[in-house]
Design a protein around this motif. Structure first.
Motif, mmCIF file in Angstrom:
data_model
loop_
_atom_site.group_PDB
_atom_site.id
_atom_site.type_symbol
_atom_site.label_atom_id
_atom_site.label_comp_id
_atom_site.label_asym_id
_atom_site.label_seq_id
_atom_site.Cartn_x
_atom_site.Cartn_y
_atom_site.Cartn_z
ATOM 1 N N VAL A 103 0.984 -1.246 -0.044
ATOM 2 C CA VAL A 103 0.001 0.051 0.012
ATOM 3 C C VAL A 103 0.867 1.307 -0.014
ATOM 4 O O VAL A 103 2.057 1.335 0.332
ATOM 5 N N GLN A 104 0.208 2.427 -0.124
ATOM 6 C CA GLN A 104 0.855 3.705 -0.380
ATOM 7 C C GLN A 104 0.453 4.516 1.077
ATOM 8 O O GLN A 104 -0.598 4.160 1.565
ATOM 9 N N MET A 105 1.405 4.963 1.678
ATOM 10 C CA MET A 105 1.275 5.508 2.931
ATOM 11 C C MET A 105 1.742 7.061 2.785
ATOM 12 O O MET A 105 2.925 7.388 2.385
ATOM 13 N N TRP B 50 -9.601 -14.214 4.799
ATOM 14 C CA TRP B 50 -9.018 -12.747 4.606
ATOM 15 C C TRP B 50 -9.655 -12.001 3.497
ATOM 16 O O TRP B 50 -8.896 -11.381 2.459
ATOM 17 N N TYR B 51 -10.802 -11.894 3.663
ATOM 18 C CA TYR B 51 -11.659 -11.043 2.707
ATOM 19 C C TYR B 51 -11.526 -9.538 2.958
ATOM 20 O O TYR B 51 -12.142 -8.770 2.211
ATOM 21 N N CYS B 52 -11.137 -9.127 4.111
ATOM 22 C CA CYS B 52 -11.330 -7.861 4.434
ATOM 23 C C CYS B 52 -10.556 -6.765 3.757
ATOM 24 O O CYS B 52 -9.652 -7.240 2.987
ATOM 25 N N TRP B 53 -11.016 -5.585 3.639
ATOM 26 C CA TRP B 53 -10.337 -4.248 2.877
ATOM 27 C C TRP B 53 -9.946 -3.520 3.920
ATOM 28 O O TRP B 53 -10.768 -2.787 4.656
ATOM 29 N N HIS B 54 -8.772 -3.049 3.765
ATOM 30 C CA HIS B 54 -8.192 -2.172 4.509
ATOM 31 C C HIS B 54 -7.081 -1.282 3.693
ATOM 32 O O HIS B 54 -6.485 -1.665 2.724
ATOM 33 N N HIS B 55 -6.888 -0.001 3.875
ATOM 34 C CA HIS B 55 -6.350 0.843 3.199
ATOM 35 C C HIS B 55 -6.621 0.666 1.729
ATOM 36 O O HIS B 55 -7.888 0.459 1.510
ATOM 37 N N SER B 56 -5.936 0.997 0.765
ATOM 38 C CA SER B 56 -6.215 0.801 -0.656
ATOM 39 C C SER B 56 -5.971 -0.689 -1.133
ATOM 40 O O SER B 56 -4.634 -1.023 -1.117
ATOM 41 N N GLY B 57 -6.947 -1.238 -1.883
ATOM 42 C CA GLY B 57 -6.710 -2.530 -2.546
ATOM 43 C C GLY B 57 -6.813 -2.470 -4.064
ATOM 44 O O GLY B 57 -7.183 -1.165 -4.537
ATOM 45 N N LEU B 67 -12.062 0.108 -0.254
ATOM 46 C CA LEU B 67 -13.513 -0.519 0.344
ATOM 47 C C LEU B 67 -13.567 -0.669 1.867
ATOM 48 O O LEU B 67 -14.641 -1.231 2.009
ATOM 49 N N PHE B 68 -12.718 0.133 2.439
ATOM 50 C CA PHE B 68 -12.896 -0.216 3.940
ATOM 51 C C PHE B 68 -14.237 -0.032 4.588
ATOM 52 O O PHE B 68 -14.677 -1.075 5.130
ATOM 53 N N LEU B 69 -14.876 1.104 4.145
ATOM 54 C CA LEU B 69 -16.035 1.290 4.661
ATOM 55 C C LEU B 69 -17.044 0.477 4.307
ATOM 56 O O LEU B 69 -17.960 -0.175 4.967
ATOM 57 N N PRO B 70 -17.482 0.388 2.913
ATOM 58 C CA PRO B 70 -18.546 -0.419 2.403
ATOM 59 C C PRO B 70 -18.491 -1.909 2.750
ATOM 60 O O PRO B 70 -19.573 -2.477 2.892
ATOM 61 N N TRP B 71 -16.976 -2.168 2.721
ATOM 62 C CA TRP B 71 -16.869 -3.760 2.747
ATOM 63 C C TRP B 71 -17.188 -4.298 4.337
ATOM 64 O O TRP B 71 -18.097 -4.945 4.611
ATOM 65 N N HIS B 72 -16.887 -3.059 5.285
ATOM 66 C CA HIS B 72 -17.148 -3.609 6.874
ATOM 67 C C HIS B 72 -18.879 -3.367 6.939
ATOM 68 O O HIS B 72 -19.121 -4.033 7.742
ATOM 69 N N ARG B 73 -19.299 -2.462 6.272
ATOM 70 C CA ARG B 73 -20.926 -2.317 6.456
ATOM 71 C C ARG B 73 -21.489 -3.474 6.068
ATOM 72 O O ARG B 73 -22.488 -4.176 6.723
ATOM 73 N N ALA B 74 -21.173 -4.047 4.751
ATOM 74 C CA ALA B 74 -21.758 -5.497 4.695
ATOM 75 C C ALA B 74 -21.511 -6.604 5.590
ATOM 76 O O ALA B 74 -22.306 -7.424 6.024
ATOM 77 N N PHE B 167 -12.167 11.274 4.128
ATOM 78 C CA PHE B 167 -12.975 10.896 5.219
ATOM 79 C C PHE B 167 -12.570 9.673 5.390
ATOM 80 O O PHE B 167 -12.252 9.348 6.665
ATOM 81 N N SER B 168 -12.645 8.650 4.489
ATOM 82 C CA SER B 168 -12.355 7.350 4.813
ATOM 83 C C SER B 168 -10.778 7.051 5.535
ATOM 84 O O SER B 168 -10.689 6.337 6.335
ATOM 85 N N ASP B 169 -10.024 7.622 4.839
ATOM 86 C CA ASP B 169 -8.567 7.462 5.372
ATOM 87 C C ASP B 169 -8.256 7.765 6.648
ATOM 88 O O ASP B 169 -7.859 7.420 7.533
ATOM 89 N N ARG B 170 -9.081 9.243 7.006
ATOM 90 C CA ARG B 170 -8.975 9.629 8.368
ATOM 91 C C ARG B 170 -9.509 8.706 9.269
ATOM 92 O O ARG B 170 -8.884 8.757 10.495
#
Lengths: 162, 264
Positions: A103-105, B50-57, B67-74, B167-170
């Motif tokens: 990832v990029q940070m 290992w399906y989760c999304w964090h940071h940018s994928g 997809l951090f926010l929408p994936w965890h909502r689902a 917003f998502s990153d913060r």
């Protein structure tokens, strides 16, 4: 608990008109997140910094980023190897890419870069990874791993005045 | 249940019977080892699925997304559905981070029994190495002082960000910090919330992500339900049968958020 500290080669910022830009970021590309979770504390011109260094302007502290790491590999052999060839574009493959693609940070470091630049000369970037999460499978020798040199990027907000 | 919607409440606002219902649902899920059970759903996030999304994928078609926010909502919606299969009255509450870990999730025992909101058993015989132990939590221990729970002011400041990606990153940075603080480290042993691998096995994971989801919902109220890059809309949130578009409106998913409700 601290991981491996990284210090860059000196980076020239002579071409960046720091008085005219609105924001300066320090970017790290291709950051590995397969291992420990950590806070990457970024210091400028302070290669001696460690986890006990006060994150203050006097110590060249520029900010930090967080990695929520996978914790290590719990699969069979090859499970966590990111095969670049397998990540190539394929319009008929609906799957996501390997979840461990790097990832990029980035850290917003406007004032820190301006302050350091005012002292003259090039800038070194030191990253102190302070571990925030680990498992029995975590490689504690290689906590902060990334493929390229950090980049210092300046942004300009154009404001037209009458 | 206004308009048929489930009302997700603050943990501390749950009545005695509501808390007992939540514990009952967790207990029943933790006793099931098939795809209705706690281990199965926790395993969707880290070990072994290992399906989760964090940071940018990335998707294999080349798009790079967060997809951090929408994936965890689902994800927590599916978990809640599985929970309600075990107790039809159970509703996921949210953890208001500012006061520390709620007592409902920090007490080891309740009425002489092990508290299913305090710990769960991880059983992953096919992991390498196999995992067969209770979850661990060392909240606030062994992590730097900069890793802590956020203040309400820090979270409120997020609502003034108008760009979804920013917003998502913060919010994800705050999320990462909370995972680190909650898991903690004791004598070189990490708490489970501290890494992707085992975070979802800790019972507090679900109410933590319910709060993340609530913050996104409150941000959407101010900045627009559909305030998300257009290229995200039709992306499928595998392994769930939702696209990003499907999860933007929480009322369409059958729930809403409230601080508390009057007794029913």
């Amino acid at each position: 608990m601290q991981g491996n500290t990284y210090t860059s080669e000196p980076i020239s910022i002579a071409t960046i008109p720091l008085e005219e830009v609105s924001r300066v970021d320090i970017e790290f590309e291709q950051v590995d997140h397969s291992g420990a979770s950590f806070e990457g504390r970024v210091f400028l011109n302070n290669p001696e910094a460690d986890e006990n260094t006060e994150p203050s302007p006097e110590n060249g502290y520029a900010g930090s980023f967080f990695i929520f790491g996978h914790g290590g590999c719990f699969g069979d052999e090859g499970h966590c190897e990111v095969d670049v060839e397998l990540q190539q574009f394929d319009p008929y493959d609906p799957r996501r890419s390997h979840p461990l693609l790097p990832v990029q940070m980035s850290v917003e470091a406007t004032e820190a870069v301006r302050r350091t630049a005012s002292e003259g000369g090039d800038i070194t970037v030191t990253v102190v990874p302070v571990i925030t999460g680990l498992t029995d499978q975590t490689d504690l020798e290689n906590v902060f791993v990334f493929d390229r040199h950090p980049r210092i990027i300046a942004y300009e907000t154009e404001v037209e005045t009458a | 249940m206004p308009n048929g919607l489930l009302v997700r409440k603050k943990v501390e606002a749950l009545s005695g019977p509501e808390l007992a219902t939540l514990r009952n649902a967790y207990t029943r899920m933790q006793g099931i080892m098939d795809n209705r059970g706690y281990n199965y759903w926790a395993g969707v996030h880290g070990v072994p699925q290992w399906y989760c999304w964090h940071h940018s994928g990335s998707l294999k078609d080349g798009r790079r997304l967060n997809l951090f926010l929408p994936w965890h909502r689902a994800y927590i919606k599916y978990f809640e559905l599985a929970m309600r299969q075990q107790d039809t009255d159970a509703v996921l509450p949210w953890w208001r981070w500012y006061g520390g870990i709620p007592s409902a999730f920090s007490e080891e025992n309740v009425n002489g029994d092990s508290n299913p909101l305090y710990k769960a058993h991880i059983s992953r015989p096919n992991a390498q190495p196999p995992i067969d132990r209770d979850t661990r939590r060392f909240s606030g221990q062994g992590v730097p002082s900069t890793v802590r729970l956020p203040t309400s002011g820090q979270v409120a400041a997020l609502y003034n960000i108008t760009d979804f990606q920013q917003f998502s990153d913060r919010l994800e940075r705050i999320h990462d910090n909370i995972h680190g603080w909650t898991g903690g480290i004791s004598q070189g042993v990490g708490g489970d919330m501290g890494t992707v691998a085992t975070a979802a096995y800790d019972p507090i994971f679900w109410v933590h992500h319910c709060m993340i989801d609530r913050v996104w919902y409150l941000w959407q109220l101010k900045n627009g339900i559909n305030n998300i890059p257009a290229e995200y809309m039709d992306v499928i949130l595998a392994p769930f049968r939702y696209t990003v578009r499907d999860v933007l409106n929480i009322n369409a998913l059958g729930y809403t958020y409230a601080v508390a409700t009057s007794p029913t």
